[in-house]
Design an enzyme around this catalytic site. Sequence first.
Site, PDB file in Angstrom:
ATOM      1  N   GLY A  20     -11.847 -66.052  11.889  1.00 17.85           N
ATOM      2  CA  GLY A  20     -12.884 -66.189  10.817  1.00 17.85           C
ATOM      3  C   GLY A  20     -12.714 -67.564  10.267  1.00 17.85           C
ATOM      4  O   GLY A  20     -12.791 -67.606   8.887  1.00 17.85           O
ATOM      5  N   SER A 152      -9.639 -56.435   0.507  1.00 11.10           N
ATOM      6  CA  SER A 152     -10.431 -56.598  -0.701  1.00 11.10           C
ATOM      7  C   SER A 152     -10.038 -55.547  -1.732  1.00 11.10           C
ATOM      8  O   SER A 152      -9.732 -54.521  -1.390  1.00 11.10           O
ATOM      9  CB  SER A 152     -11.937 -56.308  -0.327  1.00 11.10           C
ATOM     10  OG  SER A 152     -12.874 -56.399  -1.492  1.00 11.10           O
ATOM     11  N   TYR A 177     -18.677 -51.320   3.938  1.00  9.82           N
ATOM     12  CA  TYR A 177     -17.984 -52.503   3.996  1.00  9.82           C
ATOM     13  C   TYR A 177     -16.377 -52.146   3.387  1.00  9.82           C
ATOM     14  O   TYR A 177     -15.320 -52.570   3.753  1.00  9.82           O
ATOM     15  CB  TYR A 177     -18.409 -53.528   3.357  1.00  9.82           C
ATOM     16  CG  TYR A 177     -17.540 -54.674   2.846  1.00  9.82           C
ATOM     17  CD1 TYR A 177     -17.337 -55.768   3.680  1.00  9.82           C
ATOM     18  CD2 TYR A 177     -16.823 -54.679   1.661  1.00  9.82           C
ATOM     19  CE1 TYR A 177     -16.486 -56.815   3.707  1.00  9.82           C
ATOM     20  CE2 TYR A 177     -15.966 -55.772   1.380  1.00  9.82           C
ATOM     21  CZ  TYR A 177     -15.739 -56.808   2.379  1.00  9.82           C
ATOM     22  OH  TYR A 177     -14.787 -57.913   2.033  1.00  9.82           O
TER      23      TYR A 177
END
Length: 278
Positions: A20, A152, A177
């Site tokens: 990414g 996260s 997510y």
Amino acid sequence: MSAVLNNQSVLAGRTALVTGASSGIGWESARLLAEQGATVLLHARTVEDGERAVDRLVHEAGLPSEQLHSYAADFTSLAEVAGLAEAVATAVPALDLLINNAAVMAPERCTLSADGNEVSFQVNFLAAHLLAKLLRAPLTAAGQARIVNVSSSLHRTASMNWNDPNRTKKYSRVAAYAQSQLALTMATGDMAPADSGITAVSVNPGLCDTALLPLYGRVGAPAAEGAAAVVRLCLPDFRLTPGAYYDGGDIAATAAAAQEERSQRRLAKLTDLLVTRA
């Protein structure tokens, strides 16, 4: 942190793969790693995105082109993830750093990949798991290699839906997510088997102004700040605790499920099933 990151030779002779890496924290991490002397393999979803990322590093950041190499793979296809691993393993006999940074927001509606997995679960977690597994030989060959999983703080709000990991019956994009980030954090230790010479950790880079910011709905810090938190864990002088979760440079508490051995074993079985069926 900035003083440490100003050493332009601390990573000389080392090779890093950043997934990414076409924008955001991934691109900034690639920049910082190259500035420390590393050869950086930049993964992007398409060939064009990868080439643009390298071009920006050369012309905007002034980095030598010979330190930078782009690779393309669409992580919504596990076959392309495997192809990336094969290409990297062929080109690089020893891989010192694997930074699993690639991530997408879960769509508004439940969307499955061609492999039959909810797309954020596949891109954010299954791809990282598969890369770590398929790149184990070059990682082990490097000696003292590191895997850094960019997670996260939302993983602390998550729960694994074991009976319906795609969440097709009761779907929420935030829950999907968060589940992908919980799985990534939970599986970090498994990416570095005993006696492999690999150390794997996960890190919360903080709330940054990236494509994922709408999930949080707040103002974010520059992506370069998040990248600095990631790259700090890649520096040889920074002592890592295997399997730990870092936040702001320090070890932080994870969701309770991430530390449960039973849940870790259950996730390992589920992951192998989902990857093998692809």
